[in-house]
Structure formats: C-alpha cells, structure tokens
Design an enzyme around this catalytic site. Structure first.
Site, PDB file in Angstrom:
ATOM      1  N   ASN A 155      -0.357  -3.002  -5.770  1.00  0.00           N
ATOM      2  CA  ASN A 155       0.349  -4.115  -6.418  1.00  0.00           C
ATOM      3  C   ASN A 155       1.846  -3.867  -6.216  1.00  0.00           C
ATOM      4  OD1 ASN A 155       0.271  -6.568  -8.024  1.00  0.00           O
ATOM      5  ND2 ASN A 155       1.132  -5.375  -9.694  1.00  0.00           N
ATOM      6  N   LYS A 156       2.642  -4.766  -6.745  1.00  0.00           N
ATOM      7  CA  LYS A 156       4.097  -4.706  -6.557  1.00  0.00           C
ATOM      8  C   LYS A 156       4.655  -3.316  -6.844  1.00  0.00           C
ATOM      9  CE  LYS A 156       6.179  -7.222  -5.277  1.00  0.00           C
ATOM     10  NZ  LYS A 156       6.435  -7.151  -3.817  1.00  0.00           N
ATOM     11  N   ASP A 173      -2.726  -6.857  -5.145  1.00  0.00           N
ATOM     12  CA  ASP A 173      -2.649  -7.465  -3.814  1.00  0.00           C
ATOM     13  C   ASP A 173      -3.804  -7.047  -2.924  1.00  0.00           C
ATOM     14  OD1 ASP A 173       0.266  -7.407  -4.864  1.00  0.00           O
ATOM     15  OD2 ASP A 173       0.167  -8.936  -3.291  1.00  0.00           O
ATOM     16  N   ARG A 179       2.472 -11.272   6.344  1.00  0.00           N
ATOM     17  CA  ARG A 179       2.613 -10.220   5.329  1.00  0.00           C
ATOM     18  C   ARG A 179       1.359  -9.334   5.375  1.00  0.00           C
ATOM     19  NH1 ARG A 179       4.845 -11.754  -0.380  1.00  0.00           N
ATOM     20  NH2 ARG A 179       5.497  -9.575  -0.200  1.00  0.00           N
ATOM     21  N   ARG A 208       4.486 -16.967  -2.613  1.00  0.00           N
ATOM     22  CA  ARG A 208       4.194 -15.532  -2.650  1.00  0.00           C
ATOM     23  C   ARG A 208       3.148 -15.292  -3.743  1.00  0.00           C
ATOM     24  NH1 ARG A 208       4.770 -15.178  -7.498  1.00  0.00           N
ATOM     25  NH2 ARG A 208       4.587 -12.916  -7.331  1.00  0.00           N
ATOM     26  N   GLY A 209       2.670 -14.036  -3.801  1.00  0.00           N
ATOM     27  CA  GLY A 209       1.558 -13.733  -4.707  1.00  0.00           C
ATOM     28  C   GLY A 209       0.261 -13.803  -3.906  1.00  0.00           C
ATOM     29  N   ALA A 210      -0.596 -12.803  -4.095  1.00  0.00           N
ATOM     30  CA  ALA A 210      -1.753 -12.640  -3.200  1.00  0.00           C
ATOM     31  C   ALA A 210      -2.653 -13.889  -3.112  1.00  0.00           C
ATOM     32  CB  ALA A 210      -2.547 -11.408  -3.632  1.00  0.00           C
ATOM     33  N   GLN A 232      10.750 -10.656  -9.386  1.00  0.00           N
ATOM     34  CA  GLN A 232       9.726 -11.669  -9.704  1.00  0.00           C
ATOM     35  C   GLN A 232       9.470 -11.752 -11.206  1.00  0.00           C
ATOM     36  OE1 GLN A 232       9.493  -9.400  -7.266  1.00  0.00           O
ATOM     37  NE2 GLN A 232       8.265 -10.113  -5.548  1.00  0.00           N
TER      38      GLN A 232
HETATM   39  O1  MRU Z   1       5.712  -9.685  -3.009  1.00  0.00           O
HETATM   40  P1  MRU Z   1       4.953 -10.632  -3.893  1.00  0.00           P
HETATM   41  O2  MRU Z   1       5.813 -11.367  -4.848  1.00  0.00           O
HETATM   42  O3  MRU Z   1       4.045 -11.535  -3.092  1.00  0.00           O
HETATM   43  O4  MRU Z   1       4.023  -9.673  -4.731  1.00  0.00           O
HETATM   44  C1  MRU Z   1       3.164 -10.214  -5.698  1.00  0.00           C
HETATM   45  C2  MRU Z   1       2.461  -9.208  -6.488  1.00  0.00           C
HETATM   46  O5  MRU Z   1       2.582  -8.025  -6.299  1.00  0.00           O
HETATM   47  C3  MRU Z   1       1.498  -9.728  -7.519  1.00  0.00           C
HETATM   48  O6  MRU Z   1       1.457  -8.899  -8.627  1.00  0.00           O
HETATM   49  C4  MRU Z   1       0.105  -9.790  -6.888  1.00  0.00           C
HETATM   50  O7  MRU Z   1       0.154 -10.518  -5.696  1.00  0.00           O
HETATM   51  C5  MRU Z   1      -0.896 -10.380  -7.783  1.00  0.00           C
HETATM   52  S1  MRU Z   1      -0.691 -12.126  -7.883  1.00  0.00           S
HETATM   53  C6  MRU Z   1      -1.903 -12.811  -8.809  1.00  0.00           C
END
Ligand code: MRU
Length: 352
Positions: A253-254, A243, A93, A50-52, A202
């Site tokens: 973002n999250k 994201d 996603r 996970r994470g963009a 997270q």
């Molecule tokens: O749902 P996730 O855990 O994939 O969400 C991740 C985030 O929101 C991060 O802050 C974002 O992807 C930046 S990662 C460098």
C-alpha cells in the site's frame, strides 16, 4: 450532502469517460473528458485517476477505447492490436494489481467473444461497465463487513487511515474509507484521523475532502504523528487500503503504511487492510515479489513549485511499501473478514 451527491471518479457518459481530476482537488472539483486509449494511459500515469480499483476501472474503459480505435475487420489483426493497447495501459503504473487484473479480464472477453469486430467492441464496453458496477457493489460489501470486525468500545470509535482508499480511489464509496463511511452511517464513528501521506498528500488533499463531503469529523495529522496519537490512546483501530496483496497476505500500500503497521503493533492497536479480492495476486507467494513503483524525485524535492532541499543531493522515492502479513489483524474483503493466512481459500472466487 453525500447521500444525495455521491463521488464517482470514473463516469461513462456521452460515449466517453469523465474522470474527476484528482490532481486538482481539493482546490478545484473538475472533470477531464477521455475518449482515446492513449489519453487514458496518460491520465493513469499522471494520477488524474489514481487508487488501485479506480485505475482498474479506468484501464478497462481504456481497453474499450483502444478496441474501437482499431480499424480492421480481421479478427487476428484486431486481437494483435488490442494486445498492444493492453501493453500500453500496463506500462502506466506497476504496483496496483487491479490494473493488470482489469486488462486481463478485458483481453479474455475479447478472445472469448465469437462474432464480428463490432460485437467484440460492444461486449468490451459492457465488460468495462460491469467492472465499474461490480467494484461499487464490492466496496459497499467491504464497508458492511468492516462493521463486523471493528472493535467494540464503550465510546464511539476513532479510526486512523493512510493515503486515500475512498470513493476517489475506487468506483465509488471506497475500501478503507468505505469501512469508515459505514461506521459513520451506522452511528459508530466519532472521528477519523487522516495521515497527510507524504509526498503526494493523498490523505490531506483527498481523504479529508471526502470526509468534508459527508460531514465525517476528520483530524489531519502528518505521517510522523501516528505513534504519538496511539501512545495517547487516541486511536482504536487503523484501516488502510491495498494496491496488491500476495497469496500469503503481505500487502503493498502507499509508502508509510508499513511503518504505521509497526507502530500499531507496538501499541496493540488493530490494523486492518480493506481490499477487494481483485487486489490479491495469487501468483505471488509473498510480498517481496511485488513490484514497487519509484516516482520522480521532484515529488519529495518540491512542495508545489517550491524547492525544500538543497540542490546536488540524492533522492529515493518509492511510492509503496509492503506490510508483512503478521502485522495485519485481518483483511476485510467483499467475501468477509479474512485472516491473511486464509486468503488462498478464496482463490477460486476471484473473477478473471
Ligand atoms: O499512488 P496512489 O494514490 O494510486 O496510491 C493509492 C493507494 O495506495 C491506496 O491506498 C490503494 O490504492 C487502495 S485504494 C482503494
């Protein structure tokens, strides 16, 4: 110690990909081996990775796996099948644009490669590896650029972050956590405050784990404590990842990032978004056009296997929110520290 043992969430080895299973951290540090496109799509969906930027890298390898699964020597049939693989990976996603960016880059590579199917497959693997390597380099540049903009204070800095935008969320090193890491290595950081990041935690599970690996002093708080911490002058600046960023600088973002930005504004605390240019979606004029993923209600109804709410009520579980550009002090990219309104000037620097 970190420097000798960096964290890479997506590793190419033995003709397959090893993913750190992020659903098991911090209790267990283990890998899942992936060698099929369908399994990669499933790993992205279930947030093993996970994470963009990390899901962009993972999807690029997923495209390569799809390409090598196609059994035809006919170029048109091959490309048609590859489009189907691309769609399967896109459907995992919806919010993080790096996923779509990486898939587009892989498709473009396939269309532009002249030669046999074997040659296209080989070039696709090279492109996935290049995306992986470039993201790592980009994160290091973001970290360095972050140092140029962090506030000058008589004492060392205390930063606050939300979610995990670290090595685990990228090819390695991290975006927001890359800035934190560079500040730590440069002797400018006193401590990181990490929001726990309800509902998937997270911050609690991943960001604090990364800090422990590098011995960065970290204080875990619940999301609702940020305002109180700022009121007490405990936080010099907020640094978060993104994201998807619209062309006007609005940044998804999250979930919880938007309220953090509002709270930072109210307390005159600078609010930085750290992200590669591949996170900018120049086709969107503003953040209202960013698709927001809604996840299963179980994520808020349960903690682990234990229900924490009565049955028969309704739930709403958006996984991301959009912070308006006017709440963002600056966007830290690999090309430098940009005012949100200056993003458009960098459109031609984005590689697709
Ligand atoms: O749902 P996730 O855990 O994939 O969400 C991740 C985030 O929101 C991060 O802050 C974002 O992807 C930046 S990662 C460098």
């Amino acid at each position: 110690m970190w420097q000798n043992n960096p964290v890479y969430p997506v590793i190419w080895r033995n003709d397959s990909v090893s993913l750190i299973d992020q659903t098991r951290l911090p209790l267990e540090y283990s890998y899942v081996e992936i060698s099929r496109s369908q399994d990669m799509a499933q790993a992205i969906k279930t947030m093993i990775v996970r994470g963009a930027p990390a899901i962009g890298v993972a999807a690029a390898y997923g495209m390569y796996f799809g390409a090598r699964e196609i059994e035809t020597s006919n170029r048109d049939k091959f490309l048609k099948h590859l489009e189907q693989v691309a769609q399967m990976l896109r459907d995992t996603r919806p919010t993080a644009v790096n996923l779509f960016w990486a898939i587009s880059r892989m498709l473009k590579t396939a269309y532009e490669t002249i030669g046999s199917i074997e040659e296209i497959q080989k070039t696709l693997l090279e492109t996935a590896q290049a995306i992986n390597k470039e993201d790592l380099q980009t994160c290091h540049k973001i970290g360095e650029n972050g140092l140029k903009v962090l506030p000058e204070t008589p004492e060392k800095l205390t930063l606050l972050t939300h979610c995990n935008a670290g090595a685990l969320a990228t090819a390695g090193y991290g975006t927001a956590l890359g800035v934190v890491r560079s500040a730590w290595r440069g002797g400018r950081l006193e401590r990181l405050f990490a929001d726990e990041t309800r509902p998937r935690l997270q911050g609690a599970k991943l960001t604090t784990w990364e800090c422990v690996q590098e011995r960065i002093p970290v204080t875990l708080i619940t999301d609702s404590m940020a305002a109180h911490c700022m009121k007490q002058d405990l936080i010099h600046a907020v640094v978060v990842g993104a994201d998807r960023i619209a062309a006007n600088g609005d940044a998804a973002n999250k979930i919880g990032t938007y309220s953090l930005a509002l709270v930072a504004k109210a307390h005159n605390v600078p609010f930085y978004v750290a992200a590669p240019l591949s996170t900018v979606d120049f086709s969107l004029t503003d953040g209202s056009q960013i698709p927001i993923e809604e996840r299963n209600s179980r994520e808020i109804y349960q903690v682990g296997e234990t229900a924490i709410a009565p049955e028969g009520i309704d739930f709403y579980n958006p996984a991301f929110d959009v912070t308006p550009a006017e709440l963002i002090t600056a966007i830290i990219t690999e090309e430098g520290v940009l005012a949100p309104e200056d993003l458009r000037k960098y459109q031609n620097k984005q590689m697709v």
